[in-house]
Design a protein around this motif. Structure first.
Motif, PDB file in Angstrom:
ATOM      1  N   GLN A 150       0.825  -1.208   0.000  1.00 32.57           N
ATOM      2  CA  GLN A 150       0.000   0.000   0.000  1.00 32.57           C
ATOM      3  C   GLN A 150       0.858   1.256   0.000  1.00 32.57           C
ATOM      4  O   GLN A 150       0.571   2.225  -0.716  1.00 32.57           O
ATOM      5  CB  GLN A 150      -0.927  -0.009   1.229  1.00 32.57           C
ATOM      6  CG  GLN A 150      -2.028   1.034   1.138  1.00 32.57           C
ATOM      7  CD  GLN A 150      -3.043   0.667   0.062  1.00 32.57           C
ATOM      8  OE1 GLN A 150      -3.583  -0.429   0.056  1.00 32.57           O
ATOM      9  NE2 GLN A 150      -3.284   1.579  -0.874  1.00 32.57           N
ATOM     10  N   TYR A 171       3.798  -9.435  -4.721  1.00 33.68           N
ATOM     11  CA  TYR A 171       3.192  -8.539  -5.713  1.00 33.68           C
ATOM     12  C   TYR A 171       4.229  -8.076  -6.731  1.00 33.68           C
ATOM     13  O   TYR A 171       5.416  -7.912  -6.404  1.00 33.68           O
ATOM     14  CB  TYR A 171       2.665  -7.270  -5.028  1.00 33.68           C
ATOM     15  CG  TYR A 171       1.269  -7.349  -4.469  1.00 33.68           C
ATOM     16  CD1 TYR A 171       0.170  -7.517  -5.298  1.00 33.68           C
ATOM     17  CD2 TYR A 171       1.056  -7.202  -3.105  1.00 33.68           C
ATOM     18  CE1 TYR A 171      -1.122  -7.552  -4.777  1.00 33.68           C
ATOM     19  CE2 TYR A 171      -0.226  -7.242  -2.564  1.00 33.68           C
ATOM     20  CZ  TYR A 171      -1.311  -7.421  -3.415  1.00 33.68           C
ATOM     21  OH  TYR A 171      -2.571  -7.459  -2.897  1.00 33.68           O
ATOM     22  N   GLN A 230       5.927  -8.064   3.191  1.00 34.97           N
ATOM     23  CA  GLN A 230       5.156  -9.237   3.612  1.00 34.97           C
ATOM     24  C   GLN A 230       6.039 -10.477   3.712  1.00 34.97           C
ATOM     25  O   GLN A 230       5.810 -11.353   4.550  1.00 34.97           O
ATOM     26  CB  GLN A 230       4.013  -9.474   2.614  1.00 34.97           C
ATOM     27  CG  GLN A 230       3.032 -10.529   3.094  1.00 34.97           C
ATOM     28  CD  GLN A 230       1.873 -10.719   2.147  1.00 34.97           C
ATOM     29  OE1 GLN A 230       1.916 -10.311   0.986  1.00 34.97           O
ATOM     30  NE2 GLN A 230       0.823 -11.341   2.637  1.00 34.97           N
ATOM     31  N   GLU A 283      -1.122  -9.490   0.776  1.00 32.11           N
ATOM     32  CA  GLU A 283      -1.663  -8.465   1.667  1.00 32.11           C
ATOM     33  C   GLU A 283      -2.721  -7.634   0.917  1.00 32.11           C
ATOM     34  O   GLU A 283      -2.626  -7.460  -0.301  1.00 32.11           O
ATOM     35  CB  GLU A 283      -0.555  -7.553   2.181  1.00 32.11           C
ATOM     36  CG  GLU A 283       0.159  -6.783   1.081  1.00 32.11           C
ATOM     37  CD  GLU A 283       1.406  -6.062   1.581  1.00 32.11           C
ATOM     38  OE1 GLU A 283       1.250  -5.142   2.375  1.00 32.11           O
ATOM     39  OE2 GLU A 283       2.511  -6.431   1.149  1.00 32.11           O
ATOM     40  N   PRO A 284      -3.727  -7.117   1.631  1.00 28.99           N
ATOM     41  CA  PRO A 284      -4.760  -6.325   0.953  1.00 28.99           C
ATOM     42  C   PRO A 284      -4.142  -5.085   0.309  1.00 28.99           C
ATOM     43  O   PRO A 284      -3.199  -4.508   0.847  1.00 28.99           O
ATOM     44  CB  PRO A 284      -5.701  -5.916   2.084  1.00 28.99           C
ATOM     45  CG  PRO A 284      -5.319  -6.727   3.269  1.00 28.99           C
ATOM     46  CD  PRO A 284      -3.929  -7.195   3.076  1.00 28.99           C
ATOM     47  N   ARG A 300      -5.582  -1.472  -1.446  1.00 33.28           N
ATOM     48  CA  ARG A 300      -6.712  -0.605  -1.803  1.00 33.28           C
ATOM     49  C   ARG A 300      -6.344   0.253  -3.005  1.00 33.28           C
ATOM     50  O   ARG A 300      -5.322   0.930  -3.001  1.00 33.28           O
ATOM     51  CB  ARG A 300      -7.087   0.313  -0.634  1.00 33.28           C
ATOM     52  CG  ARG A 300      -7.600  -0.383   0.599  1.00 33.28           C
ATOM     53  CD  ARG A 300      -7.991   0.631   1.666  1.00 33.28           C
ATOM     54  NE  ARG A 300      -6.910   1.589   1.937  1.00 33.28           N
ATOM     55  CZ  ARG A 300      -5.870   1.347   2.723  1.00 33.28           C
ATOM     56  NH1 ARG A 300      -5.745   0.166   3.308  1.00 33.28           N
ATOM     57  NH2 ARG A 300      -4.947   2.259   2.897  1.00 33.28           N
TER      58      ARG A 300
END
Ligand SMILES: [Fe+2]
Length: 318
Positions: free
Chosen positions: A21, A49, A71, A314-315, A317
């Motif tokens: 993020q 990612y 992460q 991991e999330p 947004r």
């Protein structure tokens, strides 16, 4: 003797950053680059990612890509034998705008100059050194729909700075193996130009003999590699054969990276370079032009583990 192999210009620059993020917000909000692809690293057994940032179409030499490593818990060591700085091109008229903008986002900004080019130096939140370099006449199209108006926006990559213990082995590599021309010196720096030598075609080497060797692993806080564009597979093969013929045998086979095909070479100083052929369609092979970057693309090596991959990452947004 054959002519030097045809390395054209930067294709993309890839970093190992911190949280996903934090990285996404830094590139899309602070630097106002477009998120052109959200996928994962093709290598290894732990999903990481892979986020691509660039202009509207994610064209060559506008791309910055990142592996957010936090992460995984893996950290990297900075040092010599590594790309230490990522330089991006902005219009000369935008220097003051960017100084104010970066400071307003809480970044420590320093004005600098190298090879007669003025720049703003600052750091990614994970500690990687960035520069915005003021360039008079950069024809590359910026992201047209970002927070920063297009006339002030980042145009693409300008150059990289590679930290080295000495210059000569890199000189042999750059001139004999990588189509470069040694064009200037400035204190601890030696500059090589590719192609027409303009912004997006620059590699600077910085003498830092006092530093320890940097880590080669994927780990938070370093530039991982710089990719350079070649025209086609014939040119890519030519690069590989030429490097191996010169004795630079630490050169990979061709790897399918989804949006392009790549070979990697460990340069004599230790920094990792890539020679890259874009696939027809580029970033649009799995998303329509008007939907680039809007949904996560599961990379082929993980397709049989899609549910596991999505549950693990991991999330993010956006
Ligand atoms: Fe790459």
């Amino acid at each position: 003797m054959a002519k030097p192999a045809p390395i054209r210009r930067h294709h993309h620059i890839t970093l190992c950053t911190g949280g996903a993020q934090e990285d996404y917000d830094f590139h899309t909000k602070v630097l106002s680059l477009k998120s052109v692809k959200k996928t994962a690293l093709y290598d290894g057994d732990v999903p990481i990612y892979h986020l691509y940032y660039g202009n509207d179409l994610g064209e060559e030499s506008t791309l910055v890509t990142t592996f957010p490593m936090r992460q995984s818990g893996r950290k990297a060591r900075k040092g010599t034998g590594q790309i230490r700085t990522l330089s991006l091109s902005i219009p000369q008229s935008a220097l003051g705008f960017w100084r104010t903008r970066l400071a307003s986002h809480g970044l420590a900004v320093r004005e600098a100059s190298r090879f007669g080019e003025r720049s703003l130096q600052f750091q990614h939140p994970c500690g990687i050194d960035y520069e915005l370099v003021a360039i008079a006449d950069d024809q590359r199209k910026p992201y047209s729909n970002g927070e920063v108006p297009a006339e002030l926006a980042i145009r693409g990559t300008h150059g990289i700075v590679v930290s080295v213990r000495e210059h000569e082995t890199s000189s042999e590599f750059m001139t004999d193996g990588w189509s470069g021309r040694r064009v200037a010196e400035d204190g601890r720096f030696v500059r090589y130009a590719l192609g027409d030598g303009t912004t997006g075609h620059i590699v600077d080497f910085m003498l830092e003999p006092e530093l320890p060797q940097a880590s080669w692993t994927y780990g938070e806080g370093i530039v991982h590699h710089c990719a350079f564009q070649v025209d086609d597979y014939t040119a890519q093969d030519q690069v590989k054969f030429r490097l191996e013929g010169l004795g630079f045998t630490d050169t990979s086979e061709r790897k399918d990276r989804g949006y392009f095909d790549s070979i990697y070479v460990r340069t004599p100083a230790g920094a990792l370079f890539e020679a890259t052929v874009s696939k027809p369609g580029g970033m649009t092979v799995d998303e329509r032009i008007d939907q680039l970057g809007t949904s996560f693309q599961v990379p082929p090596p993980f397709r049989h583990r899609t549910a596991e991959l999505m549950a693990y990452l991991e999330p993010l947004r956006y």
